[in-house]
Design a protein around this motif. Structure first.
Motif, PDB file in Angstrom:
ATOM      1  N   ASN A   1       0.949  -5.355   3.940  1.00 41.29           N
ATOM      2  CA  ASN A   1      -0.060  -6.056   4.728  1.00 41.29           C
ATOM      3  C   ASN A   1       0.169  -7.554   4.595  1.00 41.29           C
ATOM      4  O   ASN A   1       0.393  -8.058   3.485  1.00 41.29           O
TER       5      ASN A   1
ATOM      6  N   TRP B   1      -3.460   0.853  -3.697  1.00 44.10           N
ATOM      7  CA  TRP B   1      -3.187  -0.558  -3.390  1.00 44.10           C
ATOM      8  C   TRP B   1      -2.732  -1.283  -4.649  1.00 44.10           C
ATOM      9  O   TRP B   1      -3.147  -0.932  -5.769  1.00 44.10           O
TER      10      TRP B   1
ATOM     11  N   GLN C   1      -1.684  -7.915   9.488  1.00 42.72           N
ATOM     12  CA  GLN C   1      -0.668  -7.080  10.146  1.00 42.72           C
ATOM     13  C   GLN C   1      -0.104  -6.109   9.127  1.00 42.72           C
ATOM     14  O   GLN C   1       0.176  -6.502   7.986  1.00 42.72           O
ATOM     15  N   SER C   2       0.036  -4.866   9.540  1.00 40.37           N
ATOM     16  CA  SER C   2       0.511  -3.825   8.624  1.00 40.37           C
ATOM     17  C   SER C   2       1.777  -3.179   9.170  1.00 40.37           C
ATOM     18  O   SER C   2       1.875  -2.887  10.364  1.00 40.37           O
TER      19      SER C   2
ATOM     20  N   TRP D   1     -10.659   2.287   3.347  1.00 37.52           N
ATOM     21  CA  TRP D   1      -9.854   1.291   4.083  1.00 37.52           C
ATOM     22  C   TRP D   1     -10.464   1.011   5.453  1.00 37.52           C
ATOM     23  O   TRP D   1     -10.646  -0.146   5.851  1.00 37.52           O
TER      24      TRP D   1
ATOM     25  N   TRP E   1       0.841  -1.191   0.000  1.00 33.43           N
ATOM     26  CA  TRP E   1       0.000   0.000   0.000  1.00 33.43           C
ATOM     27  C   TRP E   1       0.881   1.249   0.000  1.00 33.43           C
ATOM     28  O   TRP E   1       2.019   1.232   0.469  1.00 33.43           O
TER      29      TRP E   1
ATOM     30  N   MET F   1      -3.132  -6.560  -2.629  1.00 34.62           N
ATOM     31  CA  MET F   1      -3.915  -6.000  -1.516  1.00 34.62           C
ATOM     32  C   MET F   1      -5.394  -6.328  -1.684  1.00 34.62           C
ATOM     33  O   MET F   1      -6.074  -6.705  -0.728  1.00 34.62           O
TER      34      MET F   1
END
Length: 477
Positions: free
Chosen positions: A210, A125, A190-191, A147, A114, A129
């Motif tokens: 991500n 994205w 998880q980002s 988002w 992202w 994504m």
């Protein structure tokens, strides 16, 4: 052994090696043989994990651990335990597999990229994504609100705060969040991100990744659940132990003290200290005293076992004259021997080397064994002091009917007597003599073993443990 391996008690008692060998997984047999040979050659501890084909449970995992003892030049014996570890193996495999899946997911090409422009407030994205979020790219306008709409409402504040830290401070740790329930079964992402600054130091762009961490989160949830269950079981066991301690403390005080008083009053009446009693009342007083002494003899061993298991009994080993101790035990049982017509013989001592043992503990062990033999119907009990590879040992042999094979595996369990089911004794005893004796032996760094039991009688051996008999340098003590 019979329960764990799924073989008959007779096969276990007779060491039916063929029956055991046939159920071991073929792929594990060579490793077991090699480990046994190493243990025998070096006299070091044997330990192994292997699979067996259990007749009722199917393929299960076994963990074995034992210490070897050299019996002769070509014979070695092992003393230890085995246990079924199938459930432990299964749990570890599930946790390991879940962690592996989570790691693959994080490192796979499916991770989405992202790109956020804080000045324009737009978000871009890549294709991965959209695959990760499982949404149609045509529905995505690039606004932050899009988002946030895909995230679980409870996790939006944390995601928003993390992005603000990135754009304002240029750094932020990884943030975890769930996708909106409308997007399907619960999934965790998880980002992570990195800020790009211009020459003036202003953040002009934030780029990140991500990852799907659902498997990892589910593993952690399962680990916490298993840990909570283990803690709950531990707390229940501790509470049960405390309840047992409270009960035994109550038994010691609330029963033993008044019983002693009752016995004392009954003896006073039986002896007619304060004047004659009618014959019937004198007989009743004698019966009261007998019943009280019987109850006291029942309570005492239970409290002794509790104190042993609670670590409240200490051994004070000293050099003991075995011949003298054997004679003392015989003298202490003279009345019981007269009543039954049994005889205790003391064999000559070919090796008058003192045994290191607590004298009180040694007498209690020997008296327990002799009484058991008498109650089983033995007419002759032979006590022998013999030399052993690690020091002097005592052999207690009788000519009684022996202990049935099917009951030998329960021999050391509390409240079980040889030949009886638990708590179904035909004798006055509580089945605590042997459990107390084996604990006292261990406290003095000795082992108490049943070395023979058949129609010709029973033989017990009290001998020093191999490890305790050697000093730190391996030389005999």
């Amino acid at each position: 052994m019979a329960d764990v391996y799924g073989i008959t008690p007779e096969q276990a008692a007779h060491n039916d090696f063929a029956a055991l060998w046939d159920i071991i997984h073929p792929d594990d047999r060579d490793d077991i043989l090699a480990s046994v040979r190493r243990s025998a050659e070096t006299l070091t501890e044997w330990e192994a994990e292997y699979r067996i084909a259990h007749p009722r449970k199917g393929m299960i995992w076994i963990h074995g651990r034992s210490m070897p003892e050299r019996i002769s030049a070509d014979e070695t014996a092992w003393y230890g335990f085995i246990q079924d570890i199938t459930r432990i193996k299964s749990t570890l495999a599930e946790v390991g597999e879940a962690r592996f899946r989570a790691k693959l997911a994080q490192e796979s090409l499916g991770a989405g990229i992202w790109d956020y422009d804080p000045l324009a407030g737009t978000l871009r994205w890549d294709t991965e994504m959209f695959d990760l979020y499982r949404i149609d790219p045509r529905l995505f306008t690039g606004r932050l609100s899009d988002w946030f709409a895909y995230l679980h409402p409870d996790d939006v504040p944390a995601a928003r705060a993390a992005l603000e830290r990135l754009t304002q401070q240029g750094s932020c740790g990884a943030v975890r969040f769930r996708l909106h329930p409308d997007l399907g079964p619960e999934r965790w992402l998880q980002s992570t991100g990195k800020a790009v600054r211009d020459a003036a130091g202003t953040v002009i762009r934030v780029v990140g990744l991500n990852y799907d961490i659902t498997a990892d989160v589910q593993t952690q949830i399962k680990e916490r659940r298993l840990s909570d269950e283990a803690n709950q079981l531990r707390l229940q066991a501790e509470e049960a132990n405390r309840a047992k301690s409270r009960f035994l403390a109550m038994m010691s005080h609330e029963l033993r003290t008044p019983l002693n008083a009752m016995i004392g009053f009954a003896e006073t009446m039986s002896e007619e200290v304060f004047g004659p009693l009618p014959a019937r009342y004198a007989d009743y007083a004698e019966k009261i005293g007998q019943a009280g002494r019987h109850l006291l003899s029942v309570i005492g061993p239970i409290i002794d076992l509790h104190r042993l298991d609670g670590g409240k009994v200490q051994a004070q080993p000293v050099p003991v004259d075995l011949a003298a101790e054997l004679a003392t035990c015989t003298d202490m049982l003279v009345f019981q021997l007269r009543e039954t017509g049994a005889e205790v013989r003391i064999a000559p001592d070919p090796a008058p080397v003192p045994m290191h043992f607590d004298p009180d503990h040694l007498r209690q062990i020997l008296i327990n064994l002799i009484r058991n033999a008498i109650e089983a119907g033995a007419q002759t009990i032979t006590l022998s002091a013999l030399p052993g590879p690690h020091g002097p040992q005592v052999r207690i042999a009788d000519d009684g009917p022996g202990i049935p094979i099917v009951h030998q595996h329960n021999l050391w369990q509390p409240f079980t007597r040889a030949g009886d089911e638990p708590m179904q004794s035909r004798s006055d005893g509580m089945g605590l003599g042997l459990p107390i004796s084996v604990r006292l032996a261990a406290l003095n760094k000795h082992s108490l073993d049943l070395t023979r039991s058949d129609a010709d009688g029973t033989v017990f051996s009290l001998r020093p443990d191999a490890a305790a008999a050697n000093g730190a340098d391996g030389t005999a003590r």
